[in-house]
Design an enzyme around this catalytic site. Structure first.
Site, PDB file in Angstrom:
ATOM      1  N   GLY A   1      64.545   1.864  66.668  1.00  0.00           N
ATOM      2  CA  GLY A   1      63.796   2.965  66.043  1.00  0.00           C
ATOM      3  C   GLY A   1      64.475   4.288  66.307  1.00  0.00           C
TER       4      GLY A   1
ATOM      5  N   CYS B   1      69.769   2.192  58.929  1.00  0.00           N
ATOM      6  CA  CYS B   1      70.280   2.968  60.064  1.00  0.00           C
ATOM      7  C   CYS B   1      71.783   3.202  59.980  1.00  0.00           C
ATOM      8  CB  CYS B   1      69.939   2.274  61.367  1.00  0.00           C
ATOM      9  SG  CYS B   1      70.561   0.598  61.437  1.00  0.00           S
TER      10      CYS B   1
ATOM     11  N   GLU C   1      68.364   0.432  70.135  1.00  0.00           N
ATOM     12  CA  GLU C   1      69.093   0.433  68.859  1.00  0.00           C
ATOM     13  C   GLU C   1      68.559   1.617  68.076  1.00  0.00           C
ATOM     14  OE1 GLU C   1      71.551  -1.563  67.852  1.00  0.00           O
ATOM     15  OE2 GLU C   1      71.536  -2.919  69.568  1.00  0.00           O
TER      16      GLU C   1
ATOM     17  N   VAL D   1      61.504   8.300  69.983  1.00  0.00           N
ATOM     18  CA  VAL D   1      60.686   7.267  70.625  1.00  0.00           C
ATOM     19  C   VAL D   1      61.532   6.498  71.647  1.00  0.00           C
ATOM     20  CG1 VAL D   1      59.228   5.238  70.242  1.00  0.00           C
ATOM     21  CG2 VAL D   1      59.163   7.128  68.619  1.00  0.00           C
ATOM     22  N   GLY D   2      62.828   6.392  71.372  1.00  0.00           N
ATOM     23  CA  GLY D   2      63.734   5.722  72.314  1.00  0.00           C
ATOM     24  C   GLY D   2      63.632   6.338  73.708  1.00  0.00           C
TER      25      GLY D   2
HETATM   26  P1  NAD Z   1      58.947   3.421  63.544  1.00  0.00           P
HETATM   27  O1  NAD Z   1      58.163   4.654  63.247  1.00  0.00           O
HETATM   28  O2  NAD Z   1      58.542   2.156  62.898  1.00  0.00           O
HETATM   29  O3  NAD Z   1      58.989   3.259  65.099  1.00  0.00           O
HETATM   30  C1  NAD Z   1      59.592   2.148  65.686  1.00  0.00           C
HETATM   31  C2  NAD Z   1      58.623   1.537  66.654  1.00  0.00           C
HETATM   32  O4  NAD Z   1      58.250   2.496  67.631  1.00  0.00           O
HETATM   33  C3  NAD Z   1      57.328   1.051  66.001  1.00  0.00           C
HETATM   34  O5  NAD Z   1      57.066  -0.257  66.426  1.00  0.00           O
HETATM   35  C4  NAD Z   1      56.277   2.034  66.477  1.00  0.00           C
HETATM   36  O6  NAD Z   1      55.039   1.437  66.677  1.00  0.00           O
HETATM   37  C5  NAD Z   1      56.818   2.556  67.779  1.00  0.00           C
HETATM   38  N1  NAD Z   1      56.439   3.936  68.038  1.00  0.00           N
HETATM   39  C6  NAD Z   1      56.439   4.969  67.170  1.00  0.00           C
HETATM   40  N2  NAD Z   1      56.035   6.096  67.786  1.00  0.00           N
HETATM   41  C7  NAD Z   1      55.761   5.766  69.077  1.00  0.00           C
HETATM   42  C8  NAD Z   1      55.310   6.502  70.228  1.00  0.00           C
HETATM   43  N3  NAD Z   1      55.033   7.810  70.173  1.00  0.00           N
HETATM   44  N4  NAD Z   1      55.166   5.835  71.379  1.00  0.00           N
HETATM   45  C9  NAD Z   1      55.421   4.520  71.459  1.00  0.00           C
HETATM   46  N5  NAD Z   1      55.855   3.777  70.401  1.00  0.00           N
HETATM   47  C10 NAD Z   1      56.014   4.387  69.234  1.00  0.00           C
HETATM   48  O7  NAD Z   1      60.434   3.585  63.173  1.00  0.00           O
HETATM   49  P2  NAD Z   1      61.281   4.874  63.135  1.00  0.00           P
HETATM   50  O8  NAD Z   1      61.387   5.410  64.520  1.00  0.00           O
HETATM   51  O9  NAD Z   1      60.852   5.768  62.035  1.00  0.00           O
HETATM   52  O10 NAD Z   1      62.657   4.158  62.703  1.00  0.00           O
HETATM   53  C11 NAD Z   1      63.616   4.854  62.057  1.00  0.00           C
HETATM   54  C12 NAD Z   1      64.746   5.128  63.021  1.00  0.00           C
HETATM   55  O11 NAD Z   1      65.208   3.894  63.537  1.00  0.00           O
HETATM   56  C13 NAD Z   1      65.938   5.774  62.379  1.00  0.00           C
HETATM   57  O12 NAD Z   1      66.438   6.745  63.243  1.00  0.00           O
HETATM   58  C14 NAD Z   1      66.933   4.644  62.236  1.00  0.00           C
HETATM   59  O13 NAD Z   1      68.263   5.068  62.212  1.00  0.00           O
HETATM   60  C15 NAD Z   1      66.604   3.834  63.440  1.00  0.00           C
HETATM   61  N6  NAD Z   1      67.001   2.452  63.234  1.00  0.00           N
HETATM   62  C16 NAD Z   1      67.977   1.958  63.998  1.00  0.00           C
HETATM   63  C17 NAD Z   1      68.405   0.666  63.797  1.00  0.00           C
HETATM   64  C18 NAD Z   1      69.514   0.079  64.630  1.00  0.00           C
HETATM   65  O14 NAD Z   1      69.725  -1.116  64.539  1.00  0.00           O
HETATM   66  N7  NAD Z   1      70.218   0.857  65.426  1.00  0.00           N
HETATM   67  C19 NAD Z   1      67.809  -0.127  62.836  1.00  0.00           C
HETATM   68  C20 NAD Z   1      66.794   0.411  62.082  1.00  0.00           C
HETATM   69  C21 NAD Z   1      66.381   1.702  62.298  1.00  0.00           C
END
Ligand code: NAD
Length: 497
Positions: free
Chosen positions: A186, A242, A208, A190-191
Site C-alpha cells: 500500500g 504501483c 511493498e 500507511v507503511g
Molecule cells: P489502501 O487504501 O487499500 O490501503 C492498503 C491497506 O492498508 C488496506 O488494507 C487498508 O485497510 C489499510 N489501511 C489504510 N489506511 C490505514 C490506516 N490508517 N491504518 C491502518 N491500516 C490502514 O491502498 P493504498 O494505500 O491506497 O494503495 C495504493 C498505494 O499502494 C500506492 O502508493 C501504490 O503504489 C502502492 N502499491 C504498491 C504495490 C507494490 O507491490 N509495491 C502494489 C500495489 C500498490
C-alpha cells in the site's frame, strides 16, 4: 474478534501441520483450484470494483498467481532442503547448514488496485514457507474482499489461513496483535504506521510501497515502439498500478512525437471514446477521482482530460511541458495521467531522478548502449527495465520490491519463500575428537591462540572441498599402501634369490 482469529491461527500453527511438505503442497494445489474454478466470480468482482476486463483480470492477476503456484509446486522440496555451507577447519567434521523454517503467523495486508494478486501472491509465499496467515484485503475493492472472505475457507484450512475484512479500525486492531511477520502492500503513509505498530513487538516487515516511477525516453530510440509499450503500462487498470510509469522525461525536441505516438496508440487500444471501451478501467472511488483531478490543476493537457465523476471515469491523459515544481510532480499519481517533463540530456535526467526518492521502478528507452549503461550505473530503484515497462514483474526469478521510500523486502518465486522463512544457522557436532577443541580451552597460551587462529581463520571447506580432501587423502593412503606392498614384494623376491 480480530484477536480470536489471530489466536486461532497461532494454535493451528503450533500443531506443526503447516510445516509438513505434503500439507503445503496440498494447500498450494487448493489455491490453484480456487483461482481456476472460481475465475468467473473473480472476474465479476473485479468488474464491479475497477471495471477490470476479463482479459486484464487474467493477464494482470490470475496468470501471475498460477505461475507462482506452479513454480512453488515444482521447486518446494528443493527450497526446503537444508543448504550446506562452507566450514572452517574446526568444524570440518560437522554438519553445517542453513535450514529454512517457517516464521509463524504472517499478517498480509493488501491494496485495492490488484486485490487478488496482492493478497494471494504473498499468501503463496506464506504457505510455501510453512506459515499460518491472516489475510486482510483492502476495503476499497469491496467486492473482491467479500468474495475472498467467502472463498478462502472453502478451499484452505479455515484455522490456519483466515481472511479478516474491514477498514481502518479492523486493520488497526490487527496491527495491535503480535505477528511473526507483516507483509504490507500500500502507500508509504500507511507503511510507516505498519512499521511503527510492528516495532512494538519487534515484528519484521515487508513493505511493498509505491512512489513516482520515472520513464526516460532517449532521442536515440524508436519512439513509436517506446510509446506503445509505455501507453500499455501507464493506462492499464486506469493508471492504478504501483509500477506504472509515473512521468516521462525527454528532450523537448521529441515531446511532440511522443504525444502524437501516445495519442495514436490510445486510439488503437481504446478507440475514439475510452469511456465505452471494455478494456479501459475506472478509478476506484470518488475520493481518488477528486485527488487525481486536483493533481492536474494548472497543467497543460495535450491528450484526453475529460472526466465523469458519476462513473469515476478519467480519460487517458497526457500533460505537456510540466514543471518539476507542479503539484502533479510532488506525489505518486496513481491514475491515468502522464506528465511529460523536459530534460536537456541523459545527465539532467539522471540528476532529476537522483534528487528524488528512490523509485519502485525505473524505465529507460534508448538504442544507445552508453545511455543505458549510464542510467543503470548512476541511479537506483527497486527494479529497472530497459526498453519496456512493468515486464520485470512477470519474471518470478527476479526479486520484486522497493528500495528506500518505495519499500523494503522482496518477493515472487523463491524470493517469497526466503522472505517468509527464518534462515536458521545449524551446526551439528558429534561428541568425538575432543582433542581438536583444545586450542579454545583455558588455560590459554600463546601457542594455543596460534593454533586457534589457524583453525578459525581457515575457510576451506564446502562439500566440494571436503570431497577433494578425502579424495587426496585416500589417494595418498592408497599410494602409500602400494609402495609398502611393492617394497614387501621386493624384499620377498630378494630373500628367494
Ligand atoms: P489502501 O487504501 O487499500 O490501503 C492498503 C491497506 O492498508 C488496506 O488494507 C487498508 O485497510 C489499510 N489501511 C489504510 N489506511 C490505514 C490506516 N490508517 N491504518 C491502518 N491500516 C490502514 O491502498 P493504498 O494505500 O491506497 O494503495 C495504493 C498505494 O499502494 C500506492 O502508493 C501504490 O503504489 C502502492 N502499491 C504498491 C504495490 C507494490 O507491490 N509495491 C502494489 C500495489 C500498490
Amino acid at each position: 474478534m480480530v484477536k480470536d482469529s489471530v489466536d486461532l491461527a497461532r494454535r493451528a500453527f503450533n500443531t506443526g501441520l503447516s510445516k509438513v511438505l505434503q500439507y503445503r503442497v496440498q494447500h498450494l494445489r487448493a489455491l490453484l483450484q480456487l483461482i481456476t474454478e472460481r475465475q468467473a466470480d473473480i472476474i465479476a468482482a473485479l468488474q464491479l470494483d475497477l471495471h477490470k476486463s476479463e482479459f486484464d483480470t487474467s493477464l494482470f492477476e490470475l496468470i501471475g498467481l498460477e505461475n507462482e503456484i506452479k513454480l512453488a509446486l515444482r521447486e518446494l522440496s528443493d527450497w526446503m532442503r537444508p543448504e550446506p555451507v562452507r566450514k572452517n577447519l574446526l568444524t570440518l567434521m560437522d554438519d553445517v547448514y542453513i535450514k529454512s523454517e517457517p516464521l509463524g503467523v504472517v499478517l498480509i495486508i493488501g491494496a485495492w488496485n490488484y486485490p487478488w494478486a496482492l493478497t494471494l501472491g504473498p499468501l503463496i509465499g506464506a504457505i510455501a514457507a510453512g506459515n499460518a496467515a491472516i489475510v486482510k484485503p483492502s476495503e476499497l475493492s469491496k467486492n473482491s474482499a467479500s468474495l475472498l472472505k467467502e472463498l478462502l475457507p472453502q478451499y484452505l484450512d479455515k484455522e490456519m489461513y483466515q481472511v479478516v475484512t474491514g477498514g481502518i479500525p479492523e486493520t488497526q486492531e490487527l496491527l495491535k496483535q503480535r505477528f511473526d511477520h507483516i507483509f504490507y502492500t500500500g502507500s508509504s503513509t500507511v507503511g510507516k504506521l505498519v512499521m511503527e505498530a510492528a516495532a512494538q513487538h519487534l515484528t519484521p516487515v515487508t513493505l511493498e510501497l509505491g512512489g513516482k516511477s520515472p520513464c526516460y525516453i532517449d532521442q536515440n530510440c524508436d519512439i513509436a515502439v517506446a510509446c506503445r509499450r509505455i501507453t500499455w503500462g501507464k493506462f492499464a487498470n486506469c493508471g492504478q498500478t504501483c509500477i506504472a510509469p509515473d512521468y516521462i522525461l525527454c528532450h523537448p525536441s521529441i515531446q511532440n512525437s511522443v504525444i502524437e505516438e501516445i495519442r495514436q496508440t490510445l486510439l488503437e487500444f481504446y478507440k475514439e471514446d475510452p469511456k465505452t471501451s471494455p478494456d479501459y478501467g475506472r478509478i476506484i472511488n470518488q475520493n481518488h477521482f477528486d485527488r487525481v483531478l486536483a493533481l492536474m490543476e494548472g497543467c497543460s493537457v495535450a491528450v484526453g482530460g475529460d472526466s465523469d465523476k458519476s462513473q469515476c471515469y478519467i480519460a487517458p491523459t497526457v500533460l505537456k511541458d510540466v514543471s518539476p515544481h507542479a503539484r502533479i510532480m510532488q506525489e505518486e499519481i496513481f491514475g491515468p495521467v502522464l506528465p511529460i517533463v523536459a530534460v536537456s540530456d541523459i545527465s539532467e535526467a539522471i540528476q532529476f531522478i537522483n534528487e528524488r526518492e528512490k523509485p519502485l521502478a525505473l524505465y529507460v528507452f534508448s538504442s544507445d548502449k552508453k545511455v543505458i549503461k549510464r542510467m543503470l550505473n548512476q541511479t537506483t530503484s527497486g527494479g529497472v527495465v530497459v526498453n519496456d515497462v512493468i515486464m520485470h514483474y512477470t519474471v518470478n526469478s527476479l526479486p520484486f520490491g522497493g528500495v528506500g521510500k518505495s519499500g523494503m523486502g522482496r518477493y515472487h518465486g523463491k524470493h517469497s519463500f526466503d522472505q517468509l522463512s527464518h534462515k536458521r544457522a545449524c551446526l551439528v557436532k558429534s561428541l568425538a575428537m575432543e582433542s581438536l577443541n583444545k586450542p579454545r580451552y583455558p588455560p590459554l597460551t600463546a601457542s594455543r591462540l596460534r593454533q586457534a587462529r589457524f583453525f578459525l581463520l581457515s575457510r576451506c571447506c564446502s562439500c566440494k572441498h571436503l570431497l577433494c580432501i578425502w579424495a587426496i587423502t585416500a589417494s595418498v593412503l592408497a599410494l602409500g599402501l602400494l609402495i609398502a606392498l611393492l617394497v614387501n614384494l621386493f624384499k620377498v623376491d630378494h630373500q628367494f634369490t
